[in-house]
Structure formats: C-alpha cells, structure tokens
Motif scaffolding. Structure first.
Motif, PDB file in Angstrom:
ATOM      1  N   MET A   1      -7.087  -0.367  -0.205  1.00 54.18           N
ATOM      2  CA  MET A   1      -6.724  -1.092  -1.424  1.00 54.18           C
ATOM      3  C   MET A   1      -7.378  -0.422  -2.626  1.00 54.18           C
ATOM      4  N   LEU A   2      -6.619  -0.265  -3.704  1.00 54.08           N
ATOM      5  CA  LEU A   2      -7.131   0.387  -4.902  1.00 54.08           C
ATOM      6  C   LEU A   2      -7.983  -0.579  -5.723  1.00 54.08           C
ATOM      7  N   LYS A   3      -8.986  -0.035  -6.378  1.00 51.53           N
ATOM      8  CA  LYS A   3      -9.893  -0.860  -7.171  1.00 51.53           C
ATOM      9  C   LYS A   3      -9.656  -0.631  -8.659  1.00 51.53           C
ATOM     10  N   ALA A   4     -10.026  -1.620  -9.465  1.00 55.17           N
ATOM     11  CA  ALA A   4      -9.894  -1.513 -10.920  1.00 55.17           C
ATOM     12  C   ALA A   4     -10.648  -0.282 -11.419  1.00 55.17           C
ATOM     13  N   GLY A   5      -9.995   0.479 -12.282  1.00 54.75           N
ATOM     14  CA  GLY A   5     -10.616   1.682 -12.827  1.00 54.75           C
ATOM     15  C   GLY A   5     -10.210   2.952 -12.113  1.00 54.75           C
TER      16      GLY A   5
ATOM     17  N   LEU B   1      -4.935  -5.749  -8.574  1.00 53.17           N
ATOM     18  CA  LEU B   1      -3.854  -6.097  -7.655  1.00 53.17           C
ATOM     19  C   LEU B   1      -3.106  -7.322  -8.176  1.00 53.17           C
ATOM     20  N   LEU B   2      -1.772  -7.226  -8.253  1.00 53.69           N
ATOM     21  CA  LEU B   2      -0.946  -8.358  -8.690  1.00 53.69           C
ATOM     22  C   LEU B   2      -0.410  -9.151  -7.510  1.00 53.69           C
ATOM     23  N   GLY B   3      -0.076  -8.461  -6.441  1.00 50.78           N
ATOM     24  CA  GLY B   3       0.501  -9.151  -5.290  1.00 50.78           C
ATOM     25  C   GLY B   3       0.573  -8.244  -4.083  1.00 50.78           C
ATOM     26  N   GLN B   4       0.688  -8.867  -2.918  1.00 46.44           N
ATOM     27  CA  GLN B   4       0.753  -8.109  -1.669  1.00 46.44           C
ATOM     28  C   GLN B   4       1.706  -8.811  -0.724  1.00 46.44           C
ATOM     29  N   GLY B   5       2.705  -8.074  -0.253  1.00 43.97           N
ATOM     30  CA  GLY B   5       3.664  -8.625   0.695  1.00 43.97           C
ATOM     31  C   GLY B   5       3.563  -7.898   2.026  1.00 43.97           C
ATOM     32  N   GLY B   6       4.555  -8.125   2.885  1.00 44.77           N
ATOM     33  CA  GLY B   6       4.547  -7.495   4.192  1.00 44.77           C
ATOM     34  C   GLY B   6       4.826  -6.009   4.148  1.00 44.77           C
ATOM     35  N   PHE B   7       5.398  -5.520   3.039  1.00 44.07           N
ATOM     36  CA  PHE B   7       5.832  -4.133   3.007  1.00 44.07           C
ATOM     37  C   PHE B   7       5.343  -3.355   1.787  1.00 44.07           C
TER      38      PHE B   7
ATOM     39  N   PHE C   1       3.320   0.223  -4.262  1.00 41.63           N
ATOM     40  CA  PHE C   1       3.018   1.134  -3.167  1.00 41.63           C
ATOM     41  C   PHE C   1       3.528   0.545  -1.848  1.00 41.63           C
ATOM     42  N   PRO C   2       4.086   1.378  -0.969  1.00 44.89           N
ATOM     43  CA  PRO C   2       4.426   0.866   0.371  1.00 44.89           C
ATOM     44  C   PRO C   2       3.150   0.600   1.148  1.00 44.89           C
ATOM     45  N   ASP C   3       3.216  -0.342   2.067  1.00 48.31           N
ATOM     46  CA  ASP C   3       2.070  -0.606   2.934  1.00 48.31           C
ATOM     47  C   ASP C   3       1.659   0.668   3.650  1.00 48.31           C
TER      48      ASP C   3
ATOM     49  N   PRO D   1      12.142 -17.507  -5.154  1.00 43.04           N
ATOM     50  CA  PRO D   1      11.264 -17.748  -6.306  1.00 43.04           C
ATOM     51  C   PRO D   1      10.123 -16.734  -6.435  1.00 43.04           C
ATOM     52  N   GLU D   2       9.671 -16.194  -5.306  1.00 43.05           N
ATOM     53  CA  GLU D   2       8.587 -15.203  -5.348  1.00 43.05           C
ATOM     54  C   GLU D   2       9.015 -13.925  -6.062  1.00 43.05           C
ATOM     55  N   ASN D   3      10.312 -13.641  -6.094  1.00 41.05           N
ATOM     56  CA  ASN D   3      10.831 -12.418  -6.700  1.00 41.05           C
ATOM     57  C   ASN D   3      11.379 -12.645  -8.114  1.00 41.05           C
ATOM     58  N   ILE D   4      11.019 -13.762  -8.710  1.00 38.41           N
ATOM     59  CA  ILE D   4      11.512 -14.087 -10.052  1.00 38.41           C
ATOM     60  C   ILE D   4      10.325 -14.457 -10.936  1.00 38.41           C
TER      61      ILE D   4
END
Length: 325
Positions: free
Chosen positions: A1-5, A16-22, A40-42, A136-139
C-alpha cells in the motif's frame, strides 16, 4: 500500500480513497499540482492479461465519453513495477454514503438524482458503452448535487473483444444491483443497466432494497426467483406512477423492462400522467414468469449454488496458475 508523500511516476500520493476486490484508488497530485485519482490493480493481479485489458478498456471508454456526469480518464501509465490509471478527481461522498445517511430521500431529490443518472446512462448507451456495474458505491454526489459515475472496469465497449473470465468478478461484488441475466453469467446489455438503475432509484426512495438475504447467494437467488416488494409498502408516500416505473425497470425478464434509459427517464418525468392500466398490478406478473412451483424454486436455487461453486473454483484456479507462473 502506498503512503502519503510517496511518488509514482511524478505523481505525489495524498492518501488512499478506497479499496475493492480488484483495485486500490488513491488521491494524488499530478506534476502540475492538480488533484487526480490514481487507480492501481490489486497486486495479486499484476501480470494478468485480463486485468491489463480491463484497465486499457477503462481508459478507452473514459476518453471516448464526454459528459459532465462521467469523470475523464486522463491516461494509462505503465511504471517499472505496475500499471495504473490517472483519472479526473471528483469531490463528494459516494451515493452509498449519501443513502446511508439520508434515505429515504425526499421525492423531489430522489427524482432529480434519478433523472441525472438516467441521462448519463442514456448518453453512455448512445456511444456504445454498457456499464454493467452500476451501484451506489460507483456513484459520487458532488457538492452541487450533481452525480458522477465511476468505475468502467466491467463495462462493455461496442466492437471490443471479450476479456476472458471478466464477467466472473461481477458475481463476487455486491449482488444487490445485478440483473438476473448477469447472475446467470450472460454479458448483459442496455437493459442490464436499466435494471441496476431501477434498483438504485428504489433504494434512494425507500432506504432499502426489494431483495434481501443473509448472504450473496441468497440475494442472487431472490433476483432469479423472488417477487420484489412494492416500494410503497416501505414508503407509502411514493406516488403510484413512480412505483410503476421502478417495478417495470426491475422485471426479471429483460424483454419486459424499459428498452432504454431514456424511456425510463421519460416515464419517471411524467409519472403523474401515466396510464397505470398499462402496467401490471399483479406482483407475480411484475416479477415476470408467473408463480413459481416449489420444484422450480429448488431447481433454480441448486443451479445458482452450482454456478457459484464453479465460479469460485475458476477464480481459485486462475489465482493458483498466476502464483505458480
């Protein structure tokens, strides 16, 4: 996972704004200091051709469409260790958060959001794009009340080739908005997006969904065999015309739904003048296909269960092959 900065190809990560299955989605600055989204892809999917094609297609779609409700896809980046998308940043909560905090929405607000969604979906369809993962998650709901539709990773672009086993991932997402034909493994079309649109409008106006279950399999079975609860059972203040439009959009048989988002929008805009005798009043007729026998329900349940097991086996096999590649 990328860190701020941290920096990735001259982009500075904010968080990080969000994380899904892919995929993982980050807020970042581009080299000019403009806010953007990096997708980014998983990490487990890196090197997978289907994932690569999905990201390429998402950029192609984002660059093809020009609509205020559809954020621009800026570029497809290939760094030394990963690929990622650069997309226009949109401020605001997801419609999921909005519904959780405010639903059932006042009729005027719900219809305004529904009208915007239908307009954007109709625009997509007129340009050969079916989203196939509307939820709704995609809007995003912007500060000005305008909606923005995200995540075209599952979309179909007219004329493009099929990406191997891409449809399978849909069944591991949220099944609440999936049309019956999607659950059965079909590609889906314009009417598939109309079904999801109807489900979203139903939830905005009632604060709940017509089908519920203890797990994803139970919900999928409801989409295939269940009778949707009438919206006015949850929220009696919903006008009969609005209810009729919603129920027509979520019929089990695609041929019995609205054939376009514009037809859905037209009826919803004119709900007070609709001839309700032209809409089925029998809930079994609304569900499509009449009353199911106990045997039919069991057969369909077993088919869904077997399909789910085959789907899980396919995903495990692909992951195994990728791991030992």
């Amino acid at each position: 996972m990328l860190k701020a900065g941290e920096r990735v190809c001259d982009y500075k990560i904010i968080g990080l704004l969000g994380q899904g299955g892919f995929s993982q989605i980050y807020k970042a600055y581009d080299p000019d200091g403009t806010l953007v989204i990096l997708k980014f892809p998983d990490v487990s999917l890196l090197g997978d051709q289907a994932t690569y094609e999905r990201f390429r297609r998402e950029v192609a779609i984002g660059q093809k469409l020009d609509h205020p409700a559809i954020p621009r896809a800026i570029s497809f980046m290939e760094g030394p260790d990963s690929v990622f998308l650069v997309m226009e940043y949109v401020e605001g909560p997801s419609l999921r958060t909005y519904i959780s905090e405010k639903a059932p929405l006042p009729l005027s607000e719900g219809l305004s959001l529904a009208d915007q969604l239908a307009d954007a979906i109709d625009y997509m369809h007129s340009h050969g794009v079916c989203h196939r993962d509307l939820k709704p998650e995609n809007i995003i709901v912007g500060p000005d009340g305008r909606i923005h539709i995200l995540d075209f990773g599952s979309a179909l672009l007219e004329g493009s080739r099929r990406v191997t086993w891409r449809w399978a991932s849909n069944a591991f997402g949220t099944p609440d908005y999936m049309a019956p034909e999607q659950i059965q493994g079909k590609r889906g079309d314009v009417r598939t997006d109309v079904y999801a649109l109807g489900m979203i409008v139903y939830e905005m106006l009632t604060g709940t969904l017509p089908f519920e279950g203890d797990n994803a399999l139970a919900v999928m079975n409801q989409h295939l065999t269940g009778v949707p609860v009438s919206p006015r059972r949850h929220e009696p203040s919903i006008p009969a015309g609005v209810e009729a439009v919603i129920l027509k959009s979520i019929r089990r048989d695609p041929d019995e739904r609205y054939r376009s988002a514009s037809a859905f929008r037209k009826d919803l805009d004119n709900y007070a003048d609709l001839d309700l005798s032209q809409f089925p009043s029998d809930p079994e007729a609304i569900a499509g296909g009449g009353v199911l026998t106990t045997r039919q329900i069991w057969v369909r349940t077993i088919l869904v269960f077997v399909g789910f097991l085959l789907l899980a086996a396919l995903i495990i096999l692909v992951a195994y092959l990728m791991h030992h590649h």
